[in-house]
Scaffold this motif. Structure first.
Motif, short mmCIF file in Angstrom:
data_model
loop_
_atom_site.label_atom_id
_atom_site.label_comp_id
_atom_site.label_asym_id
_atom_site.label_seq_id
_atom_site.Cartn_x
_atom_site.Cartn_y
_atom_site.Cartn_z
N GLU A 1 0.83 -1.20 0.00
CA GLU A 1 0.00 0.00 0.00
C GLU A 1 0.88 1.25 0.00
OE1 GLU A 1 -3.23 -0.09 -0.26
OE2 GLU A 1 -3.38 -2.28 -0.10
N THR A 2 0.45 2.26 -0.74
CA THR A 2 1.17 3.52 -0.76
C THR A 2 0.69 4.39 0.41
OG1 THR A 2 1.40 3.45 -3.16
CG2 THR A 2 1.69 5.59 -2.11
N SER A 3 1.65 4.89 1.18
CA SER A 3 1.33 5.74 2.33
C SER A 3 1.87 7.14 2.07
CB SER A 3 1.94 5.16 3.61
OG SER A 3 3.34 4.98 3.46
N ARG B 1 5.33 10.29 -0.76
CA ARG B 1 4.63 9.01 -0.77
C ARG B 1 5.67 7.89 -0.70
NH1 ARG B 1 -0.62 10.60 -3.31
NH2 ARG B 1 -0.24 12.75 -4.00
N ALA C 1 6.09 3.34 -0.60
CA ALA C 1 5.49 2.01 -0.71
C ALA C 1 6.62 1.00 -0.74
CB ALA C 1 4.64 1.89 -1.97
N SER D 1 4.17 14.09 -6.79
CA SER D 1 4.23 12.64 -6.57
C SER D 1 2.92 11.96 -6.93
CB SER D 1 4.59 12.35 -5.11
OG SER D 1 3.60 12.87 -4.22
N ARG E 1 0.84 7.62 -8.69
CA ARG E 1 -0.20 6.96 -7.90
C ARG E 1 -0.47 5.53 -8.37
NH1 ARG E 1 -1.84 10.24 -11.61
NH2 ARG E 1 -3.69 9.89 -12.93
N MET F 1 3.57 3.22 -8.28
CA MET F 1 4.28 2.73 -7.11
C MET F 1 3.83 1.33 -6.68
SD MET F 1 4.59 6.34 -5.01
CE MET F 1 5.63 5.72 -3.69
N PRO F 2 2.51 1.02 -6.68
CA PRO F 2 2.13 -0.35 -6.30
C PRO F 2 2.69 -1.43 -7.22
CG PRO F 2 0.24 1.13 -6.20
CD PRO F 2 1.34 1.88 -6.90
N ALA G 1 6.20 -2.05 -5.67
CA ALA G 1 6.34 -2.17 -4.22
C ALA G 1 6.58 -3.60 -3.73
CB ALA G 1 5.10 -1.60 -3.53
#
Length: 291
Positions: A9-11, A25, A27, A45, A49, A52-53, A56
């Motif tokens: 998950e991206t935080s 951000r 991940a 950033s 969106r 990144m997943p 990751a």
């Protein structure tokens, strides 16, 4: 107990570095090799969106908003130049304790990253350039109005640059060259346009456009760094980019004979339509060089 999927998950986070409150951000598992994603104009950033997943599960991916963009907050006396942006991102890496990482450079991210790399050559394990230019032949005729501003920064030429900040121009940057513009989600360019419309943003962006001339002047130093250090480099390029031509991707091979170059049927914001393809190229490349 931590679930294996939690790192995917991206935080979102905020951290102080060099007097700047940097929004970023993240991940991926921090124990994995790090990729630092540096965005371009006029985005943030947020452009990563959907990207990144895809990385990751194998990498720790970090994407800051550059000063003047997104949700990063700067003091009133901040000087907007690419030197300042690079110094701030260098401080950001130090605060996070990033000792070694791969760079992903897009658009404005390239002059930031190509300042960091010669200063911290032992930290940079690999470079991925996605329409992140470092050669004169990569610059299209579309730069003519900007070059006129560089040559004569008169009020009239400065005002002529304001057309870069409209919703229509931002939408065009996202959709031009895309094989199917309908595949480009609208929230990216609408968010960018809204953030560009904030008070004072026009002056910030005009200052950076003026300072971009110094990036072109730095190209020979970048080429020297590439020749001397020979960092592994992947150029994965939207071939229909109206600003940075495919010749800019191919030119890396002049200084890096082993550079890997992939040209995609995509525009400037290639991630909007080819995030999966770019992620596949990156994972293959980085897993060979970040062992």
């Amino acid at each position: 107990m931590q679930r294996p999927s939690e790192h995917l998950e991206t935080s979102v986070h905020r951290i102080e570095a060099a007097g700047v409150s940097i929004f970023y951000r993240a991940a991926g598992d921090p124990r994995n090799p790090v990729i630092l994603l540096l965005h371009g104009f006029p985005s943030s950033s947020h452009q990563f969106r959907a990207f990144m997943p895809r990385l990751a599960d194998r990498f720790h991916v970090i994407a800051p908003d550059l000063p003047g963009f997104g949700f990063t907050e700067v003091p009133d006396d901040f000087v907007y130049s690419f030197d300042s942006l690079a110094e701030t991102i260098g401080a950001f890496c130090d605060v996070l304790g990033l000792r070694q990482y791969a760079l992903y450079l897009f658009d404005y991210g390239a002059p930031v990253g190509f300042r960091l790399a010669p200063q911290r050559p032992d930290a940079i394990r690999a470079i991925v350039s996605q329409n992140g230019n470092a050669y004169e032949e990569g610059m299209s005729e579309g730069w003519a109005p900007t070059r006129a501003y560089w040559a004569d920064p008169s009020p009239a030429n400065r005002d002529a640059m304001r057309s870069m900040f409209t919703l229509e121009t931002t939408r065009w940057q996202y959709t031009h060259g895309a094989p199917d513009p309908a595949r480009v989600a609208p929230e990216g360019y609408w968010l960018d346009a809204a953030l560009l419309a904030r008070p004072g943003q026009d002056q910030i962006q005009l200052d950076l456009i003026a300072d971009y001339a110094r990036n072109v002047a730095l190209y020979p130093r970048i080429h020297t760094y590439l020749r001397e250090r020979q960092p592994p480099l992947l150029a994965v390029w939207g071939a229909n980019d109206p600003f940075f031509l495919p010749a800019g991707a191919k030119a890396f091979r002049r200084d890096l004979p082993e550079a890997e170059v992939h040209l995609l049927d995509a525009g400037h914001f290639a991630l909007e339509t080819h995030a999966g393809v770019i992620a596949d190229h990156m994972c293959d490349f980085l897993q060979r060089h970040l062992r």
